[in-house]
Structures are given as structure tokens and as C-alpha cells.
Design a protein around this motif. Structure first.
Motif, PDB file in Angstrom:
ATOM      1  N   LYS A  17       0.827  -1.203   0.000  1.00  0.00           N
ATOM      2  CA  LYS A  17       0.000   0.000   0.000  1.00  0.00           C
ATOM      3  C   LYS A  17       0.862   1.255   0.000  1.00  0.00           C
ATOM      4  O   LYS A  17       1.898   1.302   0.663  1.00  0.00           O
ATOM      5  CB  LYS A  17      -0.906   0.022   1.239  1.00  0.00           C
ATOM      6  CG  LYS A  17      -1.830   1.234   1.328  1.00  0.00           C
ATOM      7  CD  LYS A  17      -2.687   1.197   2.582  1.00  0.00           C
ATOM      8  CE  LYS A  17      -3.633   2.393   2.650  1.00  0.00           C
ATOM      9  NZ  LYS A  17      -4.481   2.370   3.863  1.00  0.00           N
ATOM     10  N   VAL A  18       0.431   2.271  -0.756  1.00  0.00           N
ATOM     11  CA  VAL A  18       1.009   3.608  -0.625  1.00  0.00           C
ATOM     12  C   VAL A  18       0.408   4.209   0.644  1.00  0.00           C
ATOM     13  O   VAL A  18      -0.796   4.422   0.736  1.00  0.00           O
ATOM     14  CB  VAL A  18       0.694   4.490  -1.839  1.00  0.00           C
ATOM     15  CG1 VAL A  18       1.223   5.910  -1.621  1.00  0.00           C
ATOM     16  CG2 VAL A  18       1.296   3.901  -3.109  1.00  0.00           C
ATOM     17  N   THR A  19       1.256   4.470   1.627  1.00  0.00           N
ATOM     18  CA  THR A  19       0.769   4.919   2.931  1.00  0.00           C
ATOM     19  C   THR A  19       1.031   6.398   3.206  1.00  0.00           C
ATOM     20  O   THR A  19       0.291   7.025   3.964  1.00  0.00           O
ATOM     21  CB  THR A  19       1.414   4.094   4.062  1.00  0.00           C
ATOM     22  OG1 THR A  19       2.840   4.179   3.943  1.00  0.00           O
ATOM     23  CG2 THR A  19       0.983   2.633   3.976  1.00  0.00           C
ATOM     24  N   ASP A  20       2.103   6.941   2.621  1.00  0.00           N
ATOM     25  CA  ASP A  20       2.469   8.329   2.908  1.00  0.00           C
ATOM     26  C   ASP A  20       2.850   9.049   1.620  1.00  0.00           C
ATOM     27  O   ASP A  20       3.627   8.512   0.810  1.00  0.00           O
ATOM     28  CB  ASP A  20       3.656   8.381   3.888  1.00  0.00           C
ATOM     29  CG  ASP A  20       3.316   7.749   5.225  1.00  0.00           C
ATOM     30  OD1 ASP A  20       2.568   8.369   5.992  1.00  0.00           O
ATOM     31  OD2 ASP A  20       3.804   6.631   5.482  1.00  0.00           O
ATOM     32  N   VAL A  21       2.317  10.252   1.456  1.00  0.00           N
ATOM     33  CA  VAL A  21       2.612  11.065   0.277  1.00  0.00           C
ATOM     34  C   VAL A  21       2.893  12.498   0.720  1.00  0.00           C
ATOM     35  O   VAL A  21       2.146  13.068   1.514  1.00  0.00           O
ATOM     36  CB  VAL A  21       1.438  11.060  -0.726  1.00  0.00           C
ATOM     37  CG1 VAL A  21       1.784  11.923  -1.939  1.00  0.00           C
ATOM     38  CG2 VAL A  21       1.106   9.641  -1.170  1.00  0.00           C
ATOM     39  N   THR A  22       3.958  13.062   0.187  1.00  0.00           N
ATOM     40  CA  THR A  22       4.296  14.461   0.436  1.00  0.00           C
ATOM     41  C   THR A  22       4.432  15.177  -0.902  1.00  0.00           C
ATOM     42  O   THR A  22       5.071  14.662  -1.825  1.00  0.00           O
ATOM     43  CB  THR A  22       5.625  14.589   1.211  1.00  0.00           C
ATOM     44  OG1 THR A  22       5.520  13.865   2.438  1.00  0.00           O
ATOM     45  CG2 THR A  22       5.930  16.042   1.518  1.00  0.00           C
ATOM     46  N   VAL A  23       3.820  16.343  -1.004  1.00  0.00           N
ATOM     47  CA  VAL A  23       3.910  17.169  -2.210  1.00  0.00           C
ATOM     48  C   VAL A  23       4.541  18.493  -1.815  1.00  0.00           C
ATOM     49  O   VAL A  23       3.984  19.234  -0.993  1.00  0.00           O
ATOM     50  CB  VAL A  23       2.524  17.399  -2.837  1.00  0.00           C
ATOM     51  CG1 VAL A  23       2.630  18.299  -4.062  1.00  0.00           C
ATOM     52  CG2 VAL A  23       1.884  16.065  -3.228  1.00  0.00           C
ATOM     53  N   SER A  24       5.710  18.800  -2.369  1.00  0.00           N
ATOM     54  CA  SER A  24       6.420  20.027  -2.003  1.00  0.00           C
ATOM     55  C   SER A  24       5.676  21.249  -2.527  1.00  0.00           C
ATOM     56  O   SER A  24       4.823  21.162  -3.418  1.00  0.00           O
ATOM     57  CB  SER A  24       7.835  20.003  -2.573  1.00  0.00           C
ATOM     58  OG  SER A  24       7.801  20.173  -3.980  1.00  0.00           O
ATOM     59  N   ASP A  25       6.025  22.403  -1.999  1.00  0.00           N
ATOM     60  CA  ASP A  25       5.413  23.649  -2.461  1.00  0.00           C
ATOM     61  C   ASP A  25       5.704  23.898  -3.938  1.00  0.00           C
ATOM     62  O   ASP A  25       4.853  24.399  -4.677  1.00  0.00           O
ATOM     63  CB  ASP A  25       5.938  24.824  -1.627  1.00  0.00           C
ATOM     64  CG  ASP A  25       5.433  24.787  -0.192  1.00  0.00           C
ATOM     65  OD1 ASP A  25       4.441  24.078   0.072  1.00  0.00           O
ATOM     66  OD2 ASP A  25       6.038  25.465   0.659  1.00  0.00           O
ATOM     67  N   ALA A  26       6.910  23.538  -4.375  1.00  0.00           N
ATOM     68  CA  ALA A  26       7.275  23.747  -5.777  1.00  0.00           C
ATOM     69  C   ALA A  26       6.409  22.895  -6.705  1.00  0.00           C
ATOM     70  O   ALA A  26       5.978  23.356  -7.770  1.00  0.00           O
ATOM     71  CB  ALA A  26       8.754  23.417  -5.989  1.00  0.00           C
ATOM     72  N   VAL A  27       6.160  21.657  -6.303  1.00  0.00           N
ATOM     73  CA  VAL A  27       5.302  20.788  -7.116  1.00  0.00           C
ATOM     74  C   VAL A  27       3.864  21.278  -7.067  1.00  0.00           C
ATOM     75  O   VAL A  27       3.172  21.339  -8.099  1.00  0.00           O
ATOM     76  CB  VAL A  27       5.399  19.329  -6.639  1.00  0.00           C
ATOM     77  CG1 VAL A  27       4.392  18.456  -7.394  1.00  0.00           C
ATOM     78  CG2 VAL A  27       6.810  18.796  -6.842  1.00  0.00           C
TER      79      VAL A  27
ATOM     80  N   VAL B 160       6.026   8.192  -0.773  1.00  0.00           N
ATOM     81  CA  VAL B 160       6.397   8.929  -1.982  1.00  0.00           C
ATOM     82  C   VAL B 160       6.494  10.409  -1.645  1.00  0.00           C
ATOM     83  O   VAL B 160       5.584  10.973  -1.017  1.00  0.00           O
ATOM     84  CB  VAL B 160       5.357   8.719  -3.105  1.00  0.00           C
ATOM     85  CG1 VAL B 160       5.770   9.480  -4.358  1.00  0.00           C
ATOM     86  CG2 VAL B 160       5.192   7.243  -3.413  1.00  0.00           C
ATOM     87  N   ASP B 161       7.553  11.030  -2.071  1.00  0.00           N
ATOM     88  CA  ASP B 161       7.752  12.461  -1.859  1.00  0.00           C
ATOM     89  C   ASP B 161       7.999  13.117  -3.218  1.00  0.00           C
ATOM     90  O   ASP B 161       9.032  12.869  -3.849  1.00  0.00           O
ATOM     91  CB  ASP B 161       8.954  12.684  -0.933  1.00  0.00           C
ATOM     92  CG  ASP B 161       9.174  14.162  -0.597  1.00  0.00           C
ATOM     93  OD1 ASP B 161       8.330  14.988  -1.000  1.00  0.00           O
ATOM     94  OD2 ASP B 161      10.180  14.466   0.054  1.00  0.00           O
ATOM     95  N   LEU B 162       7.024  13.895  -3.695  1.00  0.00           N
ATOM     96  CA  LEU B 162       7.208  14.653  -4.931  1.00  0.00           C
ATOM     97  C   LEU B 162       7.969  15.918  -4.568  1.00  0.00           C
ATOM     98  O   LEU B 162       7.421  16.825  -3.936  1.00  0.00           O
ATOM     99  CB  LEU B 162       5.856  14.998  -5.558  1.00  0.00           C
ATOM    100  CG  LEU B 162       4.860  13.850  -5.806  1.00  0.00           C
ATOM    101  CD1 LEU B 162       3.697  14.345  -6.651  1.00  0.00           C
ATOM    102  CD2 LEU B 162       5.530  12.653  -6.458  1.00  0.00           C
ATOM    103  N   THR B 163       9.237  15.979  -4.940  1.00  0.00           N
ATOM    104  CA  THR B 163      10.121  17.017  -4.405  1.00  0.00           C
ATOM    105  C   THR B 163      10.236  18.259  -5.277  1.00  0.00           C
ATOM    106  O   THR B 163      10.377  19.364  -4.754  1.00  0.00           O
ATOM    107  CB  THR B 163      11.523  16.442  -4.169  1.00  0.00           C
ATOM    108  OG1 THR B 163      12.004  15.870  -5.396  1.00  0.00           O
ATOM    109  CG2 THR B 163      11.492  15.375  -3.086  1.00  0.00           C
ATOM    110  N   ASN B 164      10.189  18.091  -6.622  1.00  0.00           N
ATOM    111  CA  ASN B 164      10.428  19.275  -7.442  1.00  0.00           C
ATOM    112  C   ASN B 164       9.999  19.034  -8.884  1.00  0.00           C
ATOM    113  O   ASN B 164       9.812  17.882  -9.317  1.00  0.00           O
ATOM    114  CB  ASN B 164      11.917  19.645  -7.418  1.00  0.00           C
ATOM    115  CG  ASN B 164      12.160  21.108  -7.746  1.00  0.00           C
ATOM    116  OD1 ASN B 164      11.220  21.883  -7.933  1.00  0.00           O
ATOM    117  ND2 ASN B 164      13.416  21.500  -7.823  1.00  0.00           N
TER     118      ASN B 164
END
Length: 396
Positions: free
Chosen positions: A203-213, A284-288
Motif C-alpha cells: 500500500k502507498v501509505t504516505d505522500v508528500t507534495v512540495s510547495d514547488a510541485v 512517496v515524496d514529490l520534491t520538485n
């Protein structure tokens, strides 16, 4: 009650792989599943608000003296499941059995948006769903395969409600030779399997979306809290499920309380299904994002749209991950000199999709060595991927 019975019978069709019963004189076992039809995920009270066009489409189909569930059954008939048998039985027949398995096409989200670019209007329609299998007796989700379909159209005027509804219909029924949601559900069932023993869950349990994304996203993905995270989780889940051939527990941020998955069948019946705890967690961390011009001519300019993300796969609560690496991907787009207004998001979206597709294929053991050499930050990425592939096999 009759409508509910029909709906649940539709759901059984997709879940046929989940109910093993004797099927031949040779003693082989053929899984049998009941089809419960189309359903909607989440809080039933907000159904009309969250799925306004899907509900309108469903009502128009019924007004034409047919049913959405009949269209789904027809799609399944053209692409019959290979690993189980779909039962046409009534839901009451499932009561009292040691194991009574059901499948449903569950719609997770509906996006219908209109953006203005000078004199033009861009209509975007995206429906995300899943082929869900659950045990009717224990009301527990057994496995899930995410799926989606997107449709983009451009108008020189403001699209009407009928224009938007017509495109929603195309998303469900297919357009331009591409299979719609109903056909994609049938395709998933055709290859779906039911484990002979309890499998492990991913399972995808944690997601972070940066301010830039977040700044690069269209309004419909950032107007409400949690929408961008759910969009990203669904994109990653579908890539892994499709490319690695593995079921995945649905990401449920926003409507799962107490690890319960609410599901409302189109006739109004509500199930509160229990979600299993994941054995393996994906963060998953969408960083930029980055847009770089690399070419220019009289005809137009060329740009590279870069996306950057970190993906980690591990046992929940454990320190040593199977995989932990940052990735980058770039996709090119040519903008004609005559084009006054440029919408960057479709190019970023293509880049995100390609990034997660390639990561998922690498997780499944497919050769992505050339791409990984430039895209992955971890020096031991190949070793990580070997461990991840072994983990993926445990979830099938």
C-alpha cells in the motif's frame, strides 16, 4: 432490494477468482466470484457532491431503459476472466458460506475541470477507480487493482453541461478506439488472480507534495486539502499495480476512518469494508519540477519538463527499507511559435507518469538499467531493486 441484488451480482463477476469451489471431474478447483456492479467509494452523504457527472451519466443510462451494470457485464463477456468463474447468483446465496467472494468496479474519484487559455477552454475529465475484491462474509477487502481513464478536449467557447457529460460518457464507455473504464475493469478481471493462501499486502501509505510541485498543479488538484496527495498516491498505485502485476490496497486518505473503506453501491446500499494492514508500505515524496528550454527555431521552442521524486518501500515501522532512492525524469515538449498560451501541466503529468512507470517496471524486474543510471540517486539501486522484486512476488 431487487436493484441491490442486481448490483451485487455485478460485483461478483470481478471477484470470481476469490471463491474456490470444485469445478471438474478431474478434481481441479475453479474460483468463483459474485459481481456486485458499479459502486462509489467514500462517505455516502457526499456522493452527489463528489461524483455529480458520474451520477448524472448513470441516471441517463437508466432512463434509456438499460443499466450501467449490464454494460459492465457485456464488457466482461468480451474478455472473460482466465483464472476464475463469474457467478450470476443472488447475494442471498452468499450468506452462510465459509468464503463468499465479491467483486465490484469502485469509482474512487471524478475530476471534471475547465481551464481558460486566452480564447480557448480546455476540458479535462479524469475518472479513477479500482477492481475491488472482498469477502462478503467478513466484509474484508482481499485485493484491489487500480485503473483510470483521462479525456482532454478543447473548445473555442465555454463547454456546456451536456458537453461535459458527453465526455464523461466517453471516459466510461471508451473513446477514439481506447477502452474506457468499463472495458479496463474487464481487462483487469481477465488477468486477476485469487491467491490460494493469504498473500501479503502492499500500500502507498504516505505522500508528500512540495510547495514547488504544488505550484505546478492545476486548481482542481490544490483547491482542497489532501487532493494533491491522493492524486499522487493513485498515480503511483496504478503504475505499480499495472506494471508489476500486483494488487495494492487503495490509498484512503480523506474517507477511511478506523481503517474502514466505505463503499456505496449505485442502488444506495452501503458496505463498510475492513482494510487489511499493509505488510509493505510505500512512501512517496514529490520534491520538485523543472522546465528547461533546450532548443529554439523559427517554428517554435523545445522544452524538457523534469520531475523529481523520492520513493521508499519498507516494512511498516522498520528502519531498513527494501528501496530508498530519489529519481528524476524528463520528457520533451515542442511549443509552436504560433501558440500563445502554453499549459505546462500535461507535460509535467506525462513526466510524472513516465517516472513512476519506469520505477514500477524496475521493481518488477524489467530492464531499466539505462534509465536508472541517470535517474536514480542510490548507488546500490540494482541491489535494492532485487530485494524489492522478491518482495513484490510475495504480494501476488
Amino acid at each position: 432490494m431487487k436493484n441491490f441484488v442486481r448490483a451485487l451480482c455485478a460485483c461478483v463477476l470481478s471477484t470470481a477468482a476469490l471463491l474456490p469451489q470444485a469445478a471438474s471431474a478431474q478434481g481441479t478447483q475453479v474460483a468463483r466470484v459474485a459481481f456486485a456492479g458499479m459502486a462509489y467509494a467514500g462517505d455516502a452523504a457526499s456522493l452527489e457532491t463528489r461524483f455529480p457527472f458520474s451520477r448524472q451519466y448513470e441516471k441517463r443510462v437508466e432512463a434509456a431503459d438499460t443499466r450501467v451494470d449490464a454494460q459492465i457485464r457485456a464488457a466482461i463477456g468480451k474478455s472473460a476472466p482466465r483464472h476464475f468463474e463469474v457467478l450470476p447468483g443472488l447475494i442471498d446465496e452468499l450468506k452462510g458460506r465459509d468464503q463468499a467472494l465479491v467483486t465490484s468496479l469502485v469509482i474512487n474519484s471524478e475530476t471534471v475541470s475547465v481551464e481558460t487559455f486566452g480564447p480557448l477552454r480546455k476540458l479535462f475529465v479524469l475518472i479513477r477507480g479500482q477492481a475491488l475484491f472482498f469477502d462478503f462474509k467478513t466484509q474484508t477487502v482481499i485485493r484491489s487493482y487500480p485503473l483510470s481513464f483521462a479525456y482532454i478536449d478543447v473548445f473555442d467557447r465555454e463547454p456546456t453541461q451536456d458537453d461535459m457529460l458527453a465526455r464523461v460518457r466517453s471516459v466510461y464507455e471508451g473513446a477514439a478506439g481506447k477502452p474506457g473504464i468499463f472495458a479496463r475493469y474487464a481487462e483487469v478481471l481477465a488477468d486477476a488472480t485469487i491467491p490460494t493462501q493469504v498473500s501479503r499486502f502492499l500500500k502507498v501509505t504516505d505522500v508528500t507534495v512540495s510547495d514547488a510541485v504544488a505550484a505546478s498543479l492545476p486548481a482542481y488538484l490544490k483547491d482542497s486539502p489532501g487532493v494533491a496527495q491522493t492524486w499522487a498516491a493513485d498515480m503511483v498505485s496504478e503504475a505499480i499495480s499495472t506494471r508489476a502485476g500486483v494488487p495494492i490496497i487503495p490509498y484512503t486518505k480523506g474517507y477511511a476512518v478506523g481503517n474502514v473503506f466505505p463503499m456505496r453501491v449505485s442502488d444506495g446500499t452501503v458496505f463498510n469494508l475492513k482494510l487489511p494492514e499493509p505488510d509493505y508500505a510505500i512512501s512517496v515524496d514529490l520534491t520538485n519540477v523543472k522546465k528547461v528550454q533546450f532548443g529554439q527555431a523559427a517554428a517554435g521552442s523545445s522544452f524538457i519538463y523534469g520531475t523529481f521524486a523520492t520513493v521508499k518501500v519498507q516494512l511498516p515501522g522498520m528502519g531498513t527499507p527494501y528501496m530508498d532512492s530519489s529519481f528524476k525524469n524528463g520528457e520533451t515538449k515542442v511549443v509552436p511559435a504560433t501558440q500563445t498560451f502554453v499549459d505546462d501541466f500535461p507535460a509535467y503529468y506525462d513526466s510524472w507518469n513516465a517516472l513512476f512507470r519506469r520505477v514500477a517496471e524496475a521493481m518488477a524486474g524489467k530492464d531499466q538499467a539505462a534509465w536508472l543510471k541517470a535517474a536514480a540517486s542510490a548507488p546500490d539501486i540494482q541491489t535494492q531493486l532485487l530485494k524489492t522484486k522478491e518482495m513484490i512476488e510475495q504480494c501476488k
